[in-house]
Design a protein around this motif. Structure first.
Motif, PDB file in Angstrom:
ATOM      1  N   TYR A   3     -43.670  -8.828   7.315  1.00  0.00           N
ATOM      2  CA  TYR A   3     -43.539 -10.115   7.980  1.00  0.00           C
ATOM      3  C   TYR A   3     -42.167 -10.258   8.637  1.00  0.00           C
ATOM      4  CZ  TYR A   3     -47.583 -11.352   5.163  1.00  0.00           C
ATOM      5  OH  TYR A   3     -48.829 -11.375   4.592  1.00  0.00           O
ATOM      6  N   LEU A   4     -42.162 -10.909   9.805  1.00  0.00           N
ATOM      7  CA  LEU A   4     -40.936 -11.319  10.461  1.00  0.00           C
ATOM      8  C   LEU A   4     -40.923 -12.839  10.401  1.00  0.00           C
ATOM      9  CD1 LEU A   4     -38.481 -10.195  12.112  1.00  0.00           C
ATOM     10  CD2 LEU A   4     -39.765 -10.891  14.152  1.00  0.00           C
ATOM     11  N   ALA A 104     -41.489  -8.547  16.403  1.00  0.00           N
ATOM     12  CA  ALA A 104     -42.660  -8.479  15.521  1.00  0.00           C
ATOM     13  C   ALA A 104     -43.679  -7.463  16.042  1.00  0.00           C
ATOM     14  CB  ALA A 104     -43.298  -9.855  15.376  1.00  0.00           C
ATOM     15  N   LEU A 111     -45.712 -12.394  12.509  1.00  0.00           N
ATOM     16  CA  LEU A 111     -44.681 -13.414  12.670  1.00  0.00           C
ATOM     17  C   LEU A 111     -45.078 -14.645  11.866  1.00  0.00           C
ATOM     18  CD1 LEU A 111     -42.071 -14.397  14.035  1.00  0.00           C
ATOM     19  CD2 LEU A 111     -43.524 -15.311  15.862  1.00  0.00           C
TER      20      LEU A 111
END
Length: 137
Positions: A3-4, A104, A111
């Motif tokens: 995950y970003l 991402a 994201l």
């Protein structure tokens, strides 16, 4: 899964949002990153705030707790393609947000943002909203 984390989710977490922080706990074993753009946005917010010292401490907490991706030539190539696609389609996403999205996409991360509607305009970007409750893993 990786995950970003978008700046808005970081801010919710720093303000003690229970749902966001519960989601961070649920995903504690996943790879979680931020973009250098997020560090810049947080620093900008700290600099213009009335509580500079407290907010700069929050920036330091984020820097200590998350790996931050620099904006590389490769990410900027993705950004350039996304920006051209956006212009052709008449959609507008701010450059900083497009750089976060490009990060991402480049790293094949989801994201995490509360602004999924805004980011849904970007082709090939996966999003989740941790401001909302997530199913148990």
């Amino acid at each position: 899964m990786g995950y970003l984390i978008d700046t808005d989710i970081i801010l919710f977490s720093l303000k003690g949002d229970k749902t966001v922080n519960d989601n961070f706990r649920k995903h504690r074993l996943d790879s979680i990153f931020v973009s250098a753009i997020t560090i810049g946005e947080l620093t900008y917010g700290a600099e213009k705030s009335q509580q500079k010292e407290k907010n700069y401490k929050d920036v330091d907490v984020v820097k200590r707790n998350f790996v931050s991706f620099d904006i590389s030539d490769e990410i900027m190539s993705v950004f350039g393609k996304l920006k051209a696609q956006q212009e052709k389609s008449g959609l507008v996403v701010a450059d900083m947000d497009l750089q976060i999205a490009a990060t991402a996409i480049y790293y094949n991360l989801t994201l995490v943002t509360n602004n999924t509607k805004h980011f849904s305009k970007i082709q090939g970007l996966k999003t989740e909203n941790w401001k909302q409750a997530q199913p148990d893993l």
